[in-house]
Motif scaffolding. Structure first.
Motif, PDB file in Angstrom:
ATOM      1  N   GLU A 218      -2.762 -48.440 -42.709  1.00  0.00           N
ATOM      2  CA  GLU A 218      -2.496 -48.256 -41.289  1.00  0.00           C
ATOM      3  C   GLU A 218      -3.751 -47.895 -40.518  1.00  0.00           C
ATOM      4  O   GLU A 218      -4.674 -47.265 -41.042  1.00  0.00           O
ATOM      5  CB  GLU A 218      -1.430 -47.172 -41.066  1.00  0.00           C
ATOM      6  CG  GLU A 218      -1.842 -45.777 -41.439  1.00  0.00           C
ATOM      7  CD  GLU A 218      -0.824 -44.721 -41.006  1.00  0.00           C
ATOM      8  OE1 GLU A 218       0.196 -45.073 -40.385  1.00  0.00           O
ATOM      9  OE2 GLU A 218      -1.068 -43.540 -41.292  1.00  0.00           O
TER      10      GLU A 218
ATOM     11  N   ASN B  16     -10.295 -46.018 -29.593  1.00  0.00           N
ATOM     12  CA  ASN B  16      -8.845 -46.173 -29.600  1.00  0.00           C
ATOM     13  C   ASN B  16      -8.321 -45.411 -30.804  1.00  0.00           C
ATOM     14  O   ASN B  16      -8.964 -45.393 -31.865  1.00  0.00           O
ATOM     15  CB  ASN B  16      -8.465 -47.651 -29.683  1.00  0.00           C
ATOM     16  CG  ASN B  16      -6.993 -47.888 -29.411  1.00  0.00           C
ATOM     17  OD1 ASN B  16      -6.284 -46.989 -29.001  1.00  0.00           O
ATOM     18  ND2 ASN B  16      -6.539 -49.110 -29.630  1.00  0.00           N
ATOM     19  N   TYR B  17      -7.172 -44.771 -30.653  1.00  0.00           N
ATOM     20  CA  TYR B  17      -6.609 -43.943 -31.716  1.00  0.00           C
ATOM     21  C   TYR B  17      -5.138 -44.281 -31.947  1.00  0.00           C
ATOM     22  O   TYR B  17      -4.407 -44.624 -31.000  1.00  0.00           O
ATOM     23  CB  TYR B  17      -6.702 -42.457 -31.359  1.00  0.00           C
ATOM     24  CG  TYR B  17      -8.113 -41.933 -31.255  1.00  0.00           C
ATOM     25  CD1 TYR B  17      -8.788 -41.942 -30.036  1.00  0.00           C
ATOM     26  CD2 TYR B  17      -8.770 -41.424 -32.368  1.00  0.00           C
ATOM     27  CE1 TYR B  17     -10.086 -41.463 -29.934  1.00  0.00           C
ATOM     28  CE2 TYR B  17     -10.057 -40.938 -32.279  1.00  0.00           C
ATOM     29  CZ  TYR B  17     -10.714 -40.960 -31.052  1.00  0.00           C
ATOM     30  OH  TYR B  17     -11.996 -40.493 -30.957  1.00  0.00           O
ATOM     31  N   ALA B  18      -4.705 -44.123 -33.177  1.00  0.00           N
ATOM     32  CA  ALA B  18      -3.274 -44.154 -33.463  1.00  0.00           C
ATOM     33  C   ALA B  18      -2.635 -42.922 -32.842  1.00  0.00           C
ATOM     34  O   ALA B  18      -3.259 -41.849 -32.772  1.00  0.00           O
ATOM     35  CB  ALA B  18      -3.041 -44.165 -34.974  1.00  0.00           C
ATOM     36  N   ASN B  19      -1.405 -43.057 -32.403  1.00  0.00           N
ATOM     37  CA  ASN B  19      -0.725 -41.923 -31.768  1.00  0.00           C
ATOM     38  C   ASN B  19      -0.637 -40.728 -32.706  1.00  0.00           C
ATOM     39  O   ASN B  19      -0.690 -39.578 -32.257  1.00  0.00           O
ATOM     40  CB  ASN B  19       0.672 -42.341 -31.321  1.00  0.00           C
ATOM     41  CG  ASN B  19       0.655 -43.262 -30.119  1.00  0.00           C
ATOM     42  OD1 ASN B  19      -0.278 -43.235 -29.312  1.00  0.00           O
ATOM     43  ND2 ASN B  19       1.668 -44.088 -29.984  1.00  0.00           N
ATOM     44  N   SER B  20      -0.515 -40.991 -33.994  1.00  0.00           N
ATOM     45  CA  SER B  20      -0.324 -39.907 -34.964  1.00  0.00           C
ATOM     46  C   SER B  20      -1.546 -39.009 -35.108  1.00  0.00           C
ATOM     47  O   SER B  20      -1.434 -37.891 -35.611  1.00  0.00           O
ATOM     48  CB  SER B  20       0.042 -40.493 -36.334  1.00  0.00           C
ATOM     49  OG  SER B  20      -0.975 -41.366 -36.788  1.00  0.00           O
TER      50      SER B  20
ATOM     51  N   LYS C 146      -4.041 -38.846 -32.432  1.00  0.00           N
ATOM     52  CA  LYS C 146      -4.634 -38.601 -31.107  1.00  0.00           C
ATOM     53  C   LYS C 146      -4.645 -37.114 -30.813  1.00  0.00           C
ATOM     54  O   LYS C 146      -3.648 -36.406 -31.010  1.00  0.00           O
ATOM     55  CB  LYS C 146      -3.822 -39.368 -30.062  1.00  0.00           C
ATOM     56  CG  LYS C 146      -4.568 -39.693 -28.795  1.00  0.00           C
ATOM     57  CD  LYS C 146      -3.765 -40.634 -27.905  1.00  0.00           C
ATOM     58  CE  LYS C 146      -3.668 -42.019 -28.511  1.00  0.00           C
ATOM     59  NZ  LYS C 146      -2.979 -42.988 -27.605  1.00  0.00           N
ATOM     60  N   GLY C 147      -5.799 -36.628 -30.361  1.00  0.00           N
ATOM     61  CA  GLY C 147      -5.943 -35.211 -30.066  1.00  0.00           C
ATOM     62  C   GLY C 147      -6.390 -34.374 -31.248  1.00  0.00           C
ATOM     63  O   GLY C 147      -6.774 -33.211 -31.082  1.00  0.00           O
ATOM     64  N   ARG C 148      -6.325 -34.935 -32.454  1.00  0.00           N
ATOM     65  CA  ARG C 148      -6.747 -34.209 -33.659  1.00  0.00           C
ATOM     66  C   ARG C 148      -7.986 -34.831 -34.295  1.00  0.00           C
ATOM     67  O   ARG C 148      -8.811 -34.120 -34.864  1.00  0.00           O
ATOM     68  CB  ARG C 148      -5.615 -34.198 -34.692  1.00  0.00           C
ATOM     69  CG  ARG C 148      -4.357 -33.527 -34.214  1.00  0.00           C
ATOM     70  CD  ARG C 148      -3.338 -33.370 -35.359  1.00  0.00           C
ATOM     71  NE  ARG C 148      -2.907 -34.651 -35.909  1.00  0.00           N
ATOM     72  CZ  ARG C 148      -3.039 -35.003 -37.188  1.00  0.00           C
ATOM     73  NH1 ARG C 148      -3.594 -34.162 -38.058  1.00  0.00           N
ATOM     74  NH2 ARG C 148      -2.608 -36.193 -37.606  1.00  0.00           N
TER      75      ARG C 148
ATOM     76  N   THR D 142      -6.931 -53.366 -33.840  1.00  0.00           N
ATOM     77  CA  THR D 142      -6.258 -52.324 -34.609  1.00  0.00           C
ATOM     78  C   THR D 142      -5.540 -52.844 -35.847  1.00  0.00           C
ATOM     79  O   THR D 142      -4.889 -52.072 -36.552  1.00  0.00           O
ATOM     80  CB  THR D 142      -5.232 -51.587 -33.729  1.00  0.00           C
ATOM     81  OG1 THR D 142      -4.237 -52.523 -33.303  1.00  0.00           O
ATOM     82  CG2 THR D 142      -5.895 -50.968 -32.510  1.00  0.00           C
TER      83      THR D 142
END
Length: 132
Positions: free
Chosen positions: A46, A63-67, A69-71, A114
């Protein structure tokens, strides 16, 4: 073409941090769009994060996976031909083999890809294990 070697994986407790590195050689690193993918046992590979090619020493659209994002934070240092993934607030579900990937994409406005099939070059992977 480019050769990729990951490092920095390991065992960490939940809530901890790790920084992965992906060292590139063999071609003009700044012309490559780069990404991190991960694969847990029994799961599909993934997308985690990607960074576009850049004419500057650092930077590039991300770009980031939602899982994650922020970490997680993806970055690159074109002078060192190295990409990084700073992973904070790690969770047990982040446990996986992490792979860096690259594709030749010198156009600065190229869309950030992605899908794993869109990347041509891969590292051997580095294990990240997060204990609860």
């Amino acid at each position: 073409q480019v050769q990729l070697v990951e490092s920095g994986g390991g065992l960490v407790q939940a809530g901890g941090s790790l920084r992965l590195s992906c060292a590139a050689s063999g071609d003009i690193f700044r012309a490559y769009a780069m990404a991190w993918f991960r694969q847990a046992p029994g799961e599909e590979r993934e997308f985690v994060a990607a960074i576009a090619s850049s004419v500057t020493s650092t930077g590039g659209r991300t770009n980031y996976a939602n899982s994650v994002k922020g970490r997680f934070t993806i970055s690159r240092d074109n002078d060192q031909s190295t990409m990084y993934l700073q992973m904070n607030s790690l969770k047990p579900e982040d446990t996986a083999v992490y792979y860096c990937a690259g594709r030749f994409a010198p156009g600065l406005s190229s869309p950030i890809r992605t899908m794993s099939g869109e990347y041509d070059y891969w590292g051997q992977g580095t294990q990240v294990t997060v204990s609860s």
